[in-house]
Write an enzyme that holds these catalytic residues in place. Sequence first.
Site, PDB file in Angstrom:
ATOM      1  CB  SER A 133     -66.351   3.045 112.207  1.00 22.09           C
ATOM      2  OG  SER A 133     -67.410   3.647 113.016  1.00 22.09           O
ATOM      3  CE1 TYR A 147     -64.990   8.057 109.967  1.00 22.98           C
ATOM      4  CE2 TYR A 147     -67.069   7.252 111.402  1.00 22.98           C
ATOM      5  CZ  TYR A 147     -65.631   7.287 110.987  1.00 22.98           C
ATOM      6  OH  TYR A 147     -65.050   6.415 111.950  1.00 22.98           O
TER       7      TYR A 147
END
Length: 260
Positions: A133, A147
């Site tokens: 990401s 995360y």
Amino acid sequence: MKKYAVVTGASSGIGAEFAKRLAKEGYGLVLTARRSGRLEKLKKKLKTECEIVTADLTKEIDCYKLYHAVEDKPVAIWINNAGFGDCGKFRNGDLQKEMDMLSVNVKALHILTKLALRKMERQKYGSILNVASCAGLMPAGPYMATYYATKSYAASLTRAVAEELRSDKSPIYIGCLCPGPVDTEFNQVAEVEFALKGISASYCVRYALKKMKQKKTVIIPSLPVRLAMTFGRFLPEELYIRIAAHQQRKKKAQHGKGKL
């Protein structure tokens, strides 16, 4: 000889799009996710040989189950796509959900990357793509702390291994896909709504496969995100983290959960 592509987290979103695109390119597929029903529906739409391995990658034994299912197959592409996120203050987060996140986003990715790499080195060909990401390229992400940390691991591991392979003049490719917002179920699971407009999963996958063929190590499919990542390098780290915190608070508020 027909070659295969392995896709984890293939039941929806980016994973399902990788399956569709790679089927069109003529690969046999081995797809894995927890939701076998969704995988069966996807399989019916794919005009290629397709094997389903139902697995829960929070469990180490299921990582090995997947690997053993493809151990004797000529695997040309391995996509480690499985993963999820969550949003909220770290102290308030569900600890079990965070442990599961670490198991999937870090532990399973690590195990499967190593096993896939060793297999491909024996074959003397193959490509591995770890879906990270843009969060993994930033110093930290308050309100999505776990995360961001997991995706930093994915990006760091991938770039390190890529350099080792380059130095060894290995024929094996490894790269990481670092998208910003993508229009998938991720938003619902993480309970966020992104400020930037998301790209489609289809575009994300097309761009990723194109850059894989060009041997790009870090793949960022969105121009605004690429610009933001470049600009962020020139900011003091403390300011960069505070800006990230501000954006996370906006996401959660837009999702209808109110202030953090």
